[in-house]
Write an enzyme that holds these catalytic residues in place. Structure first.
Site, mmCIF file in Angstrom:
data_model
loop_
_atom_site.group_PDB
_atom_site.id
_atom_site.type_symbol
_atom_site.label_atom_id
_atom_site.label_comp_id
_atom_site.label_asym_id
_atom_site.label_seq_id
_atom_site.Cartn_x
_atom_site.Cartn_y
_atom_site.Cartn_z
ATOM 1 N N ALA A 86 11.928 51.885 17.790
ATOM 2 C CA ALA A 86 12.667 52.724 18.725
ATOM 3 C C ALA A 86 13.925 53.185 18.008
ATOM 4 O O ALA A 86 14.373 52.562 17.041
ATOM 5 C CB ALA A 86 13.015 51.927 19.974
ATOM 6 N N GLY B 115 9.089 49.297 17.869
ATOM 7 C CA GLY B 115 8.247 50.217 18.648
ATOM 8 C C GLY B 115 7.082 50.770 17.844
ATOM 9 O O GLY B 115 6.047 51.120 18.418
ATOM 10 N N GLU C 101 4.524 48.182 18.040
ATOM 11 C CA GLU C 101 4.022 48.164 19.426
ATOM 12 C C GLU C 101 3.086 49.344 19.693
ATOM 13 O O GLU C 101 2.079 49.202 20.385
ATOM 14 C CB GLU C 101 5.213 48.163 20.396
ATOM 15 C CG GLU C 101 5.974 46.839 20.338
ATOM 16 C CD GLU C 101 7.350 46.903 20.976
ATOM 17 O OE1 GLU C 101 8.145 47.799 20.596
ATOM 18 O OE2 GLU C 101 7.651 46.069 21.839
ATOM 19 N N GLU D 112 13.352 43.152 16.480
ATOM 20 C CA GLU D 112 14.362 43.383 17.517
ATOM 21 C C GLU D 112 15.388 42.257 17.594
ATOM 22 O O GLU D 112 16.549 42.471 17.935
ATOM 23 C CB GLU D 112 13.681 43.552 18.888
ATOM 24 C CG GLU D 112 12.968 44.882 19.081
ATOM 25 C CD GLU D 112 11.539 44.889 18.566
ATOM 26 O OE1 GLU D 112 11.157 43.970 17.802
ATOM 27 O OE2 GLU D 112 10.802 45.815 18.928
#
Ligand code: COA
Length: 261
Positions: free
Chosen positions: A67, A112, A115, A135
Site C-alpha cells: 500500500a 498489499g 496480499e 507492515e
C-alpha cells in the site's frame, strides 16, 4: 473509464492482462490504483469476452511494494478501518471473480502486493520475486487480508513468523512453502503465465468456472458444505452440452470442441 495507474490489454485468446503501472513507486497501491483496479475487475466480471486475467507489475523490480506508505501515514484511528476494508473488498472481488486470475509476480510483492498476489488463484513468480508482510516495521498490521490469506496458504506458524518479523520470502522459499506455484527465470515469466492461461481456457468454460468456485469455497467451508456444493456443481456440469461433448470426444478418441454451454 480511462485508467492512469493500471494498464489493461485484451488478448485475442479471451483473457486480459492487468499491469499495475506506477513503476517509479514500485507499483505501490495508492487509493487511485485500488479504485481503478476495482472498476477494471467489475467490468471484467460482466464481460463474457474475457474469461481469465493475468495481473503483473510494470518495470523490472516490483509486482507491488505495498500500500502507498505516504497515504498510510495520513490515516488515523477513525479512517484506518475504512481504508483497510476498501482494499479488502477489491481483493475479495478478485478471489470471487469466477474467472481464473494468475498473478505473474515479477519482483517485490510486499504488504498489499503480497496480499494482492494471495487473492489471485495461482501465483507464478520470477526468480527475482520477494514476498513479505513488512507492515510490522511500520507499526501496522496487514490490512488487505495478509493475516488471513497467508495463514490459510502456509499455516499459522509460518504466517505468524512472516507477519511478526516482516522478513522477506525469496522465490525458492515461496515455492517450497506453497506461496508460489512455480518459479521461472524473469525473462520467461509472462510467457509461462500466458501458456498456463491459454491451457486453462482450452478446457470447457462452464467446468472451469465451476471448478474455480468449488476450490475457492473449499478454503473456508466445512467439509460437508464443500462436498454438498461440489455435488451441486457436478450435477450442473452434467446438464451441459460441453460435458456430453467432452466425454463423447474422449470415447471417440478426438479433441473436444467446447462451446461454453
Ligand atoms: N509506498 C510508497 N512508496 C513506495 C513504496 C510504498 N509501499 N515502496 C516503494 N516506494 C517508493 C520509494 O519511496 C521510492 O520513491 P522515491 O524514488 O520517490 O523516493 C521508490 O518507490 C523506489 O523505492 P526505493 O525504496 O528507493 O527502492 P529500493 O530498491 O531501495 O527498495 C524496497 C525497495 C521494496 C525494499 C523498499 O522500497 C521498501 O521497503 N518499500 C516499502 C515496503 C513496505 O513496507 N511495504 C508495505 C507497505 S504496507
Amino acid at each position: 473509464m480511462q485508467y492512469e495507474t493500471i494498464l489493461i490489454e485484451r488478448k485475442p485468446e479471451g483473457y486480459a492482462v492487468i499491469t499495475l503501472n506506477r513503476p517509479d513507486k514500485l507499483n505501490a497501491l495508492n487509493i487511485q490504483l485500488l479504485v481503478e483496479l476495482r472498476s477494471a475487475i467489475s467490468d471484467i466480471a460482466g464481460d463474457t469476452g474475457i474469461r481469465g486475467v493475468i495481473i503483473t507489475g510494470s518495470g523490472e523490480k516490483a509486482f507491488a511494494a505495498g500500500a502507498d506508505i505516504a497515504e498510510l501515514h495520513e490515516l488515523d484511528g477513525t479512517t484506518g478501518s475504512g481504508a483497510s476494508e476498501r482494499g479488502q473488498i477489491v481483493f475479495l472481488m478478485i478471489e470471487r471473480l469466477g474467472k481464473p486470475v494468475i498473478a505473474a509476480v515479477n519482483g517485490f510483492a510486499l504488504g498489499g502486493g503480497c496480499e494482492l498476489a494471495m487473492a489471485c488463484h495461482i501465483r507464478l513468480v520470477s526468480d527475482r520475486a520477494k514476498f513479505g508482510q513488512p507492515e510490522v516495521n511500520l507499526g501496522l498490521i496487514p490490512g488487505f487480508g495478509g493475516t488471513q490469506r497467508l495463514t490459510r496458504l502456509v499455516g499459522a506458524a509460518r504466517s505468524a513468523e512472516y507477519n511478526l518479523t516482516g522478513d522477506m520470502i525469496d522465490a525458492a522459499t515461496a515455492e517450497r512453502i506453497g506461496l508460489a506455484n512455480h518459479v521461472y527465470p524473469a525473462a520467461e515469466l509472462m510467457e509461462r503465465a500466458q501458456e498456463m492461461m491459454i491451457k486453462i481456457l482450452s478446457k470447457g468454460p462452464v467446468a472451469v468456472e465451476k471448478t474455480l468456485r468449488a476450490v475457492v469455497t473449499a478454503v473456508d467451508a466445512a467439509i460437508e458444505d464443500g462436498l454438498a456444493y461440489e455435488a451441486q456443481l457436478f450435477g450442473e456440469c452434467c446438464g451441459t452440452s460441453d460435458m456430453k461433448e467432452g466425454t463423447k470426444a474422449f470415447l471417440e478418441k478426438r479433441a473436444a470442441q467446447f462451446t461454453g454451454r
